[in-house]
Design a protein around this motif. Structure first.
Motif, PDB file in Angstrom:
ATOM      1  N   PRO A 132       0.821  -1.213   0.000  1.00 19.20           N
ATOM      2  CA  PRO A 132       0.000   0.000   0.000  1.00 19.20           C
ATOM      3  C   PRO A 132       0.851   1.258   0.000  1.00 19.20           C
ATOM      4  O   PRO A 132       2.037   1.225   0.336  1.00 19.20           O
ATOM      5  N   GLU A 133       0.247   2.367  -0.376  1.00 13.66           N
ATOM      6  CA  GLU A 133       0.957   3.644  -0.350  1.00 13.66           C
ATOM      7  C   GLU A 133       1.307   4.004   1.086  1.00 13.66           C
ATOM      8  O   GLU A 133       0.456   3.947   1.976  1.00 13.66           O
ATOM      9  N   PRO A 134       2.552   4.376   1.364  1.00 14.40           N
ATOM     10  CA  PRO A 134       2.936   4.719   2.737  1.00 14.40           C
ATOM     11  C   PRO A 134       2.359   6.062   3.167  1.00 14.40           C
ATOM     12  O   PRO A 134       2.052   6.915   2.325  1.00 14.40           O
ATOM     13  N   LYS A 135       2.227   6.230   4.464  1.00 13.63           N
ATOM     14  CA  LYS A 135       1.829   7.510   5.025  1.00 13.63           C
ATOM     15  C   LYS A 135       3.069   8.182   5.580  1.00 13.63           C
ATOM     16  O   LYS A 135       3.785   7.612   6.409  1.00 13.63           O
ATOM     17  N   ASP A 136       3.353   9.395   5.132  1.00 15.08           N
ATOM     18  CA  ASP A 136       4.587  10.073   5.518  1.00 15.08           C
ATOM     19  C   ASP A 136       4.657  10.285   7.033  1.00 15.08           C
ATOM     20  O   ASP A 136       3.637  10.480   7.695  1.00 15.08           O
ATOM     21  N   ALA A 137       5.882  10.233   7.536  1.00 15.76           N
ATOM     22  CA  ALA A 137       6.109  10.453   8.964  1.00 15.76           C
ATOM     23  C   ALA A 137       5.870  11.917   9.319  1.00 15.76           C
ATOM     24  O   ALA A 137       5.929  12.808   8.464  1.00 15.76           O
ATOM     25  N   GLU A 138       5.616  12.166  10.579  1.00 17.29           N
ATOM     26  CA  GLU A 138       5.460  13.528  11.048  1.00 17.29           C
ATOM     27  C   GLU A 138       6.831  14.197  11.129  1.00 17.29           C
ATOM     28  O   GLU A 138       7.873  13.543  11.171  1.00 17.29           O
ATOM     29  N   ARG A 139       6.818  15.517  11.142  1.00 15.33           N
ATOM     30  CA  ARG A 139       8.053  16.297  11.172  1.00 15.33           C
ATOM     31  C   ARG A 139       8.920  15.885  12.364  1.00 15.33           C
ATOM     32  O   ARG A 139       8.457  15.836  13.506  1.00 15.33           O
ATOM     33  N   GLY A 140      10.188  15.577  12.081  1.00 13.00           N
ATOM     34  CA  GLY A 140      11.133  15.258  13.141  1.00 13.00           C
ATOM     35  C   GLY A 140      11.223  13.793  13.490  1.00 13.00           C
ATOM     36  O   GLY A 140      12.038  13.419  14.328  1.00 13.00           O
ATOM     37  N   GLN A 141      10.393  12.940  12.886  1.00  8.58           N
ATOM     38  CA  GLN A 141      10.453  11.511  13.199  1.00  8.58           C
ATOM     39  C   GLN A 141      11.534  10.856  12.330  1.00  8.58           C
ATOM     40  O   GLN A 141      11.246  10.220  11.321  1.00  8.58           O
ATOM     41  N   LEU A 142      12.770  10.993  12.762  1.00  6.89           N
ATOM     42  CA  LEU A 142      13.917  10.575  11.962  1.00  6.89           C
ATOM     43  C   LEU A 142      13.912   9.081  11.664  1.00  6.89           C
ATOM     44  O   LEU A 142      14.070   8.664  10.514  1.00  6.89           O
ATOM     45  N   ILE A 143      13.717   8.248  12.673  1.00 11.82           N
ATOM     46  CA  ILE A 143      13.792   6.806  12.482  1.00 11.82           C
ATOM     47  C   ILE A 143      12.586   6.306  11.686  1.00 11.82           C
ATOM     48  O   ILE A 143      12.729   5.511  10.741  1.00 11.82           O
ATOM     49  N   THR A 144      11.396   6.780  12.028  1.00 15.33           N
ATOM     50  CA  THR A 144      10.201   6.381  11.293  1.00 15.33           C
ATOM     51  C   THR A 144      10.313   6.791   9.830  1.00 15.33           C
ATOM     52  O   THR A 144       9.987   6.008   8.920  1.00 15.33           O
ATOM     53  N   ALA A 145      10.776   8.015   9.594  1.00 14.32           N
ATOM     54  CA  ALA A 145      10.929   8.500   8.218  1.00 14.32           C
ATOM     55  C   ALA A 145      11.972   7.684   7.460  1.00 14.32           C
ATOM     56  O   ALA A 145      11.803   7.395   6.266  1.00 14.32           O
ATOM     57  N   SER A 146      13.045   7.291   8.140  1.00 16.74           N
ATOM     58  CA  SER A 146      14.080   6.475   7.498  1.00 16.74           C
ATOM     59  C   SER A 146      13.511   5.127   7.072  1.00 16.74           C
ATOM     60  O   SER A 146      13.731   4.669   5.944  1.00 16.74           O
ATOM     61  N   LYS A 147      12.757   4.487   7.967  1.00 16.55           N
ATOM     62  CA  LYS A 147      12.182   3.183   7.644  1.00 16.55           C
ATOM     63  C   LYS A 147      11.231   3.272   6.463  1.00 16.55           C
ATOM     64  O   LYS A 147      11.231   2.415   5.567  1.00 16.55           O
ATOM     65  N   LEU A 148      10.397   4.315   6.435  1.00 15.17           N
ATOM     66  CA  LEU A 148       9.452   4.488   5.335  1.00 15.17           C
ATOM     67  C   LEU A 148      10.173   4.685   4.008  1.00 15.17           C
ATOM     68  O   LEU A 148       9.790   4.110   2.984  1.00 15.17           O
ATOM     69  N   MET A 149      11.235   5.490   4.028  1.00 18.57           N
ATOM     70  CA  MET A 149      11.973   5.730   2.784  1.00 18.57           C
ATOM     71  C   MET A 149      12.694   4.465   2.344  1.00 18.57           C
ATOM     72  O   MET A 149      12.708   4.131   1.151  1.00 18.57           O
ATOM     73  N   TYR A 150      13.292   3.733   3.285  1.00 16.25           N
ATOM     74  CA  TYR A 150      13.968   2.485   2.938  1.00 16.25           C
ATOM     75  C   TYR A 150      12.983   1.480   2.329  1.00 16.25           C
ATOM     76  O   TYR A 150      13.303   0.781   1.362  1.00 16.25           O
ATOM     77  N   ASP A 151      11.782   1.388   2.902  1.00 15.70           N
ATOM     78  CA  ASP A 151      10.782   0.458   2.370  1.00 15.70           C
ATOM     79  C   ASP A 151      10.402   0.839   0.943  1.00 15.70           C
ATOM     80  O   ASP A 151      10.214  -0.025   0.078  1.00 15.70           O
TER      81      ASP A 151
END
Length: 293
Positions: A132-151
């Motif tokens: 499914p299409e990912p939901k972007d992380a909230e501002r400042g969520q470095l680890i969550t944002a990294s995982k989403l981009m890696y996926d």
């Protein structure tokens, strides 16, 4: 003088085989990129995993495709106009200015080629993915944002949407979304050897490597022919600082995974008699070239 980044050198040789010659992405608040054209121009990064997902997998309507084709046609016409005007100036310029103009023409030719390829790919259907299409992380969520981009990057490689990707994890101004971490990530790297600061920084770095390990595990679980996708993907992970606390950019820590290399494990070099990191880059480019053929 070198102006082009490693990923773009690779994209010049193998980028035409995929819809996207390369993907330039970033995790962080401030838009930065480590990808540069031969003309030394920074390539703006994509910071939204959801936007990247839509670019790769969401097929536009016939009207949207037609509009995109028209935008590309107009863009090429504008480049033609600007190039013709620049050529009229060329005969009146000195040697130094002519050299700069040559760099400009090189950049224009790169854009023309990219637009031509983009027009061809717009006519072809995009690949399908069950993810499914990912939901972007909230501002400042470095680890969550990294995982989403890696996926999302893994999906790009699995569907052969591209074969060259950069992910710039930019920690400036970001407080990681990890229990027990209260300080901005970049400032923690200037730790002054304080135990409490080093402990907080260690917590962040362990989480960063866990996110990387998840990416490597995902690549290893995906099959491409008789090999895993990790066997066919070189993953280079590192930092431009050997010691951020001292702002030293020598003896850089670098991790190379996958790619079919016979990995030697941990290699430690003397800080004075060291091994040039560009030699590794050359090995990677040579490996990519051999796989191309």
């Amino acid at each position: 003088k070198n102006t082009v980044s490693l990923d773009q050198v690779a994209a010049e040789h193998i980028g035409s085989a995929t819809r996207f010659p390369s993907l330039v992405t970033q995790v962080g608040i401030e838009a930065r990129s480590m990808s540069f054209t031969r003309g030394g121009v920074m390539i703006p990064p994509e910071r939204s995993p959801s936007a990247l997902y839509r670019r790769m997998f969401v097929q536009g309507t016939p009207g949207e495709v037609a509009a995109r084709m028209e935008d590309l046609r107009v863009g090429r016409s504008a480049l033609d106009f600007v190039s013709n005007r620049a050529r009229r100036l060329q005969q009146d310029l000195g040697a130094s200015d002519r050299s700069r103009l040559d760099q400009y023409f090189t950049s224009v030719r790169e854009l023309e080629l990219q637009m031509s390829k983009a027009q061809e790919w717009e006519k072809k259907p995009k690949p399908k993915t069950p993810a499914p299409e990912p939901k972007d992380a909230e501002r400042g969520q470095l680890i969550t944002a990294s995982k989403l981009m890696y996926d999302t990057v893994r999906l790009a490689l699995e569907t052969d949407s591209t074969r060259v990707v950069t992910v710039f994890v930019h920690t400036l101004g970001v407080a990681s979304d990890i229990t027990g971490v209260t300080h901005e990530t970049h400032s923690l790297t200037h730790h002054g050897n304080r135990e409490e600061t080093l402990a907080e920084l260690s917590t962040i770095e362990k989480a960063q490597f866990k996110a990387l390990a998840d990416l490597l595990g995902g690549l290893r679980s995906a099959k491409e022919g008789n090999e895993t996708l990790l066997d066919r993907t070189m993953v280079l992970y590192g930092t431009p600082m050997g010691s951020a606390n001292a702002h030293s950019n020598v003896n850089l820590p670098v991790l190379l995974a996958g790619g079919g290399f016979r990995h030697a494990g941990l290699l430690e070099f003397d800080t004075k008699k060291n091994y040039p990191l560009p030699n590794l880059y050359v090995s990677m480019l040579q490996r990519m070239r051999s796989e191309e053929h």
